[in-house]
Scaffold this active site. Structure first.
Site, PDB file in Angstrom:
ATOM      1  N   LYS A   1       0.846  -1.205   0.000  1.00  0.00           N
ATOM      2  CA  LYS A   1       0.000   0.000   0.000  1.00  0.00           C
ATOM      3  C   LYS A   1       0.881   1.255   0.000  1.00  0.00           C
ATOM      4  O   LYS A   1       0.635   2.197  -0.744  1.00  0.00           O
ATOM      5  CB  LYS A   1      -0.918   0.005   1.229  1.00  0.00           C
ATOM      6  CG  LYS A   1      -2.100  -0.926   1.084  1.00  0.00           C
ATOM      7  CD  LYS A   1      -2.846  -1.142   2.397  1.00  0.00           C
ATOM      8  CE  LYS A   1      -3.922  -2.210   2.189  1.00  0.00           C
ATOM      9  NZ  LYS A   1      -4.546  -2.666   3.437  1.00  0.00           N
TER      10      LYS A   1
ATOM     11  N   GLN B   1      -4.760  -1.385   9.723  1.00  0.00           N
ATOM     12  CA  GLN B   1      -4.698  -2.711   9.099  1.00  0.00           C
ATOM     13  C   GLN B   1      -5.306  -3.764  10.021  1.00  0.00           C
ATOM     14  O   GLN B   1      -4.914  -3.879  11.184  1.00  0.00           O
ATOM     15  CB  GLN B   1      -3.228  -3.056   8.769  1.00  0.00           C
ATOM     16  CG  GLN B   1      -3.024  -4.351   8.033  1.00  0.00           C
ATOM     17  CD  GLN B   1      -3.626  -4.344   6.620  1.00  0.00           C
ATOM     18  OE1 GLN B   1      -3.456  -3.381   5.875  1.00  0.00           O
ATOM     19  NE2 GLN B   1      -4.332  -5.400   6.272  1.00  0.00           N
TER      20      GLN B   1
ATOM     21  N   ASP C   1     -11.182   3.260   4.297  1.00  0.00           N
ATOM     22  CA  ASP C   1     -11.598   1.862   4.178  1.00  0.00           C
ATOM     23  C   ASP C   1     -13.124   1.746   4.151  1.00  0.00           C
ATOM     24  O   ASP C   1     -13.655   0.690   3.813  1.00  0.00           O
ATOM     25  CB  ASP C   1     -11.075   1.052   5.377  1.00  0.00           C
ATOM     26  CG  ASP C   1      -9.902   0.160   5.017  1.00  0.00           C
ATOM     27  OD1 ASP C   1      -9.705  -0.092   3.807  1.00  0.00           O
ATOM     28  OD2 ASP C   1      -9.203  -0.292   5.941  1.00  0.00           O
TER      29      ASP C   1
END
Ligand code: NDP
Length: 295
Positions: A54, A98, A121
């Site tokens: 990422k 994460q 997200d």
């Protein structure tokens, strides 16, 4: 019938290029790059790989990447305090924590501390709620990537029968909401669904997000259906050898489907590309700029 292959890798590369092309105008308008903060807690090897890729993708597209690595002894309070600092940091447009988090840390509680405007997200209940009522929202990356592939392949999805297999908060449910917004007739199937093959056979669009290797077979599909395989499963194929497969049995499905995403190279590459896109969109919204076109 031999299905057309939906090339998620190529679509993702093109999306990343569109994001990169839109960055200079943002820098010109604001004097800074759009920034994503990625928080990694603990030593989970798969998470470390994801976070690294990422970060690389961000930098390659001209965005700023801030990595925060914390030990797996980090308490919920410490993690929430970091998220609060990132919420207040003007250079940070997106915050990604994460998952999975180590045992003892409440994921829902941590996600709820993220400023919904920085929730790239799309996991915060405010964004989930906005998506459900059809308001502007940051939408989870994987299902949004699936929708992009479907639109690219099929154009107008209106009136099509769609079956989403899986009802997780990060894939299945938001996927169903997105397809409903596209005027599909949506069925959400799960582990308690009766006659799953019969349900899947009705679908013009099948999205498989189950986590069970090669569960959906060709003889479950309506001829010509478009199949989006979200699953990523590593299976043993011999002494010490493994292979990645999806939730769909590709060989038999590609004989019946009209189009299908491969694993790897289908949905997987879309997730990071959409993360870049969501970060850029969040940055524009925070700066009071209109959303960049074509994303
Ligand atoms: P979850 O485990 O959270 O959800 C799985 C869903 O599948 C549940 O709703 C479950 O039903 C349903 N299910 C399980 N067994 C069956 C069955 N036998 N028949 C019908 N439904 C069943 O998984 P995720 O949604 O997080 O992920 C799904 C897959 O997608 C995984 O392979 C994951 O690795 C992959 N993935 C890929 C991403 C990418 O970037 N390409 C990103 C995210 C995930 P119930 O609710 O009843 O338990």
């Amino acid at each position: 019938m031999t299905a057309a292959i939906i090339d998620g890798k190529a679509y993702a590369e093109a999306l990343r290029a569109r994001v990169a092309a839109a960055v200079p105008a943002f820098v010109e308008a604001t004097g800074r790059k759009p920034g994503l903060a990625v928080v990694l807690v603990g030593e989970d090897p798969a998470s470390q790989v994801y976070v690294r890729s990422k970060g690389k993708a961000m930098v390659a597209a001209g965005l700023e990447s801030f990595e925060h690595k914390l030990p797996d002894t980090t308490t919920q309070e410490e993690l929430s305090a970091l998220v609060e600092r990132l919420n207040a940091d003007e250079a940070v447009d997106g915050i990604l924590v994460q998952l999975p988090l180590p045992k003892g840390v409440d994921e829902k509680a941590v996600i709820s501390t993220i400023d919904p405007a920085k929730d790239v997200d799309g996991f915060h209940v405010i964004n989930a709620g906005r998506l459900a009522v059809g308001e502007e929202a940051l939408v989870p990356c994987t299902p949004l990537g699936c929708l992009m592939l479907l639109r690219d392949r099929l154009g107008d999805l209106s009136g099509l029968d769609a079956v989403v297999v899986g009802r997780s908060n990060i894939v299945g449910k938001p996927m169903a909401q997105l397809l409903l917004q596209e005027n599909c007739t949506v069925t959400v199937a799960h582990s308690r669904t009766r006659d799953l093959p019969g349900v899947v056979r009705r679908a013009d669009i099948v999205v498989a997000a189950v986590g069970r290797p090669q569960m959906i077979r060709g003889d479950w599909l309506k001829p010509g259906a478009t199949v989006i395989d979200v699953g990523i499963n590593r299976i043993q194929i011999g002494e010490g050898k493994t292979r990645l497969v999806g939730d769909v049995e590709f060989e038999s499905a590609s004989e019946v489907a009209g189009a299908i995403t491969p694993v790897p190279g289908g949905v997987g590459p879309m997730t990071i590309a959409v993360l870049l896109r969501n970060t850029l969109v969040a940055a524009h919204a925070r700066a009071g700029l209109p959303a960049p076109e074509g994303l």
